[in-house]
Enzyme design. Structure first.
Site, PDB file in Angstrom:
ATOM      1  N   GLY B  13       0.825  -1.219   0.000  1.00  0.00           N
ATOM      2  CA  GLY B  13       0.000   0.000   0.000  1.00  0.00           C
ATOM      3  C   GLY B  13       0.849   1.254   0.000  1.00  0.00           C
ATOM      4  O   GLY B  13       1.984   1.246   0.475  1.00  0.00           O
ATOM      5  N   THR B 143       5.552   1.216   5.723  1.00  0.00           N
ATOM      6  CA  THR B 143       4.131   0.959   5.932  1.00  0.00           C
ATOM      7  C   THR B 143       3.581   2.005   6.890  1.00  0.00           C
ATOM      8  O   THR B 143       4.202   2.297   7.910  1.00  0.00           O
ATOM      9  CB  THR B 143       3.813  -0.443   6.487  1.00  0.00           C
ATOM     10  N   ASP B 145       1.250   1.521   8.711  1.00  0.00           N
ATOM     11  CA  ASP B 145       0.716   0.790   9.871  1.00  0.00           C
ATOM     12  C   ASP B 145       1.713   0.655  11.020  1.00  0.00           C
ATOM     13  O   ASP B 145       1.333   0.308  12.128  1.00  0.00           O
ATOM     14  CB  ASP B 145       0.260  -0.603   9.441  1.00  0.00           C
ATOM     15  N   MET B 189      -7.127   4.264   9.930  1.00  0.00           N
ATOM     16  CA  MET B 189      -6.640   2.981   9.411  1.00  0.00           C
ATOM     17  C   MET B 189      -5.868   2.195  10.469  1.00  0.00           C
ATOM     18  O   MET B 189      -5.364   2.767  11.435  1.00  0.00           O
ATOM     19  CB  MET B 189      -5.781   3.209   8.175  1.00  0.00           C
ATOM     20  N   ARG B 191      -5.674  -2.230  10.645  1.00  0.00           N
ATOM     21  CA  ARG B 191      -6.492  -3.442  10.776  1.00  0.00           C
ATOM     22  C   ARG B 191      -6.091  -4.229  12.020  1.00  0.00           C
ATOM     23  O   ARG B 191      -6.935  -4.712  12.753  1.00  0.00           O
ATOM     24  CB  ARG B 191      -6.284  -4.295   9.508  1.00  0.00           C
ATOM     25  N   GLU B 246      -9.993   1.103  12.520  1.00  0.00           N
ATOM     26  CA  GLU B 246     -10.882   0.289  11.685  1.00  0.00           C
ATOM     27  C   GLU B 246     -10.884  -1.171  12.138  1.00  0.00           C
ATOM     28  O   GLU B 246     -11.827  -1.905  11.877  1.00  0.00           O
ATOM     29  CB  GLU B 246     -10.456   0.368  10.215  1.00  0.00           C
ATOM     30  N   LEU B 298      -6.696   9.403   2.484  1.00  0.00           N
ATOM     31  CA  LEU B 298      -5.993  10.689   2.608  1.00  0.00           C
ATOM     32  C   LEU B 298      -4.843  10.592   3.598  1.00  0.00           C
ATOM     33  O   LEU B 298      -3.812  11.230   3.449  1.00  0.00           O
ATOM     34  CB  LEU B 298      -6.960  11.794   3.023  1.00  0.00           C
ATOM     35  N   GLN B 299      -5.014   9.774   4.644  1.00  0.00           N
ATOM     36  CA  GLN B 299      -3.975   9.661   5.667  1.00  0.00           C
ATOM     37  C   GLN B 299      -2.686   9.040   5.142  1.00  0.00           C
ATOM     38  O   GLN B 299      -1.639   9.194   5.740  1.00  0.00           O
ATOM     39  CB  GLN B 299      -4.493   8.872   6.876  1.00  0.00           C
TER      40      GLN B 299
END
Lengths: 414, 414
Positions: B13, B143, B145, B189, B191, B246, B298-299
């Protein structure tokens, strides 16, 4: 005590430039030297009805505070969505408001807001005329929707448009990375007018053609035509990006929403917008990878990406409103006219409030292409100057420095 | 012809800093002087399998291009989500890839990506060892994340965190304007790990206490506790703002989503996220005004608000990867270690790819408060340095100037 004071308030939905207009009013008052104290009513007209005021002359004492206020998003004074009744039906609120004005020696009242707020300006003006009050009542326009009449464009719109254009370009970069066909739907604010959605076209440049389609409330949305548009585009392009107004409607005038009979795991129902509806249409009928993105409130509060043009015009309108009041103008809204597009230039003026309140300005049909799925060059030319220039922001601890807002304070309970 | 070339690709991503790492690799290669040509494989590992390359030495010839690439969001080279099979089951892809490496005289391969991409680095490294290839294979992490192991934090995370913190502050300004009670849910975001959602706490300052609650995937979500949290907070505060990942799950490990049996006016079904689910919970059980905002892509692509710290680290990691290859390191990922927090400082190193691929790093439970609805100071201190510094962007026609991306070009059909 023979003071001469004035009052200002803000109303309606937030914009990134509405505090620039407040700063303009405060600056104009300082320059005029005719007023002792500038009061801010908290939460719009409700602030007067509840006798809740700030002394802005004390709270924004210097240039540094004024500059910080200018770049701060949303309403420093808070907002409301309060509709005054017709004074002929019930004049109690009007009596109270004008008593407050008398008590505080208010000589001029400035109301910064959009369509609904101009309705308040109109009603207060009518009542003032009836009671032969000489208090000057001036509306200062703002709305990201750009749908006010008698003004070339509204403060707040340019900043939202700049955010939308920049974000659309970034979404294009984000979208084109996979070698699989996809459709991305970007839902943009605008219930009745498509100005904001049209501004997404400003993302186009010598390498980016997105958004590839633009659907606006001004044109009846045709589901089959939309699917044909997308299918055709996917023949020559892997990734299709669509900009859509939240306010699109079908030929019967019904909103296109993904709304009916929606229930979640807790058994609740929900309403979803036009973006989701188009996402489902693509998913069910075309079957490529599809996602929808709702830009949401970020488009109206992202002051970190405000338009310098917008901000300086919003400020100038605030200052001009004070000038008008000094000149004896009342029952009016301060306006701006585009005197030239290249180079871009505006002039400040005013218009009677009666022709503005409760009217709305849509995009002229001739500025939209025949198919109703994109804008014409004329509209691009109109939009283009409004997003020019970047505001100078200070950052502290990694985030923008804004003006501390009274009602955001931890000890504030209203 | 006795050329010595290298290859780079990007996968997974997008982030706002992944092109800074690509720029770092290109810069490192130029500095080393040991390679003739730097190839970029288009769409990650798929680019090799499809023999689609760019000559980056020609396309990014100078400092100006490199600087523009550095600030450009998402993948200049495109991306993929392609999982290589185990070579013991099927080595055809490996044979093809290493034939391509031989044909193009590739001596080093740099793969910029997250968890899945490090799986590709591991598999290519294992195969290289098996066939005794001396091609250096190095992973360069990215990432948003922040869930890669063996590294203090991942490039791309700091920029996303800065965007989330700034946006949360702007949403707070936008929210507190009305004198009516409300709840705002901001879905962020993440997961499996709550790092990004935790970063919303960086919006707090001397006047803003939002977000008032932070719900993370690391803690089982309890519906009743959530409602109690909100009800209690509304007693002392008009407007409550919640940050939610999320990926929140209940105690059985099931995602909290507003998903079941959702149908719209066209009869379609939809999946909605945690934000909508919490919005419904408040609407049905508390009854105040409530809205949810999904920050969405957007983030990860808002390069206009990238963290300068993040960008410079991403660049340095790319350069360091080239150094490692020169030193003979392979089957590794380049890493960074925080050597000091005040003042903030990092050192660059590397770690064997085997301990990284397919592992994920969550927030330590002791960095989350006992109630599981906010972060502790330790986590704040960890996050804080990563969003410091603003990147210098050029604007043209009112929008940021990014590097024209090959696959975004109007004439590009893949």
């Amino acid at each position: 005590m023979n003071q001469s004071n004035c009052m200002v308030a803000q109303s309606g939905g937030p914009t990134a430039a509405i505090n620039a207009s407040l700063a303009g009013v405060i600056s104009g008052i300082k320059k005029s030297g005719k007023y002792d104290t500038c009061y801010g009513a908290i939460n719009g007209i409700l602030g007067i009805l509840n006798e809740r005021y700030l002394n802005l002359s004390q709270m924004i004492p210097d240039e540094k505070n004024l500059n910080r206020l200018k770049v701060t998003p949303a309403m420093y004074l808070g907002s409301c969505r309060h509709k005054l009744p017709d004074y002929k039906d019930d004049d109690s609120a009007y009596v109270f408001i004008f008593n407050q004005f008398a008590k505080l020696n208010i000589k001029a009242f400035f109301y910064i807001g959009g369509n609904d707020s101009m309705d308040t300006v109109l009603k207060l003006s009518d009542y003032a005329a009836k009671i032969k009050s000489d208090i000057r009542i001036i509306g200062v326009p703002k709305t990201i929707d750009n749908d006010l009449c008698m003004i070339d464009h509204t403060p707040g719109f340019g900043s939202a448009a700049k955010y939308i254009a920049s974000t659309m370009l970034e979404i294009a970069h984000d979208t084109f990375i996979y070698a699989v066909k996809s459709v991305t739907i970007v839902e943009i604010m605008g219930r009745d007018a498509g100005w904001l959605t049209a501004a997404s076209a400003l993302a186009r440049n010598d390498y980016n053609t997105a958004p590839h389609f633009i659907y606006l409330p001004e044109v009846a949305f045709d589901k089959e035509q939309f699917l044909t548009d997308i299918r055709n585009k996917l023949k020559t392009l892997n990734n299709v990006i669509v900009a859509v107004s939240e306010g699109i409607r079908d030929k019967n005038g019904d909103y296109i929403t993904a709304s009916k009979a929606v229930a979640d795991q807790f058994g609740h129902q929900q309403l979803s917008g036009a973006g989701k509806a188009l996402e489902f249409l693509v998913k069910e009928n075309i079957g490529v990878k599809v996602r929808s993105i709702e830009i949401n409130v970020l488009q109206r509060c992202a002051s970190h990406l405000a338009s310098a043009t917008d901000q300086s015009e919003a400020f100038a309108l605030g200052e001009h409103a004070v000038l008008l009041a000094e000149e004896g103008v009342t029952a009016s809204m301060v306006t701006l006219t585009r005197t030239s597009n290249t180079p871009y230039a505006v002039a400040y003026d005013h218009a009677p409030i009666r022709g503005i309140a409760n009217e709305a300005k849509s995009i002229p049909r001739e500025w939209i292409n025949a198919h109703g799925n994109d804008i014409r060059q004329e509209l691009y030319n109109y939009l283009y100057p409004l997003i020019q220039g970047e505001v100078s922001l200070t950052y502290q601890n990694g985030v923008p420095v804004y003006m501390p807002v009274p009602h955001l304070k931890p000890d504030h309970v209203s």
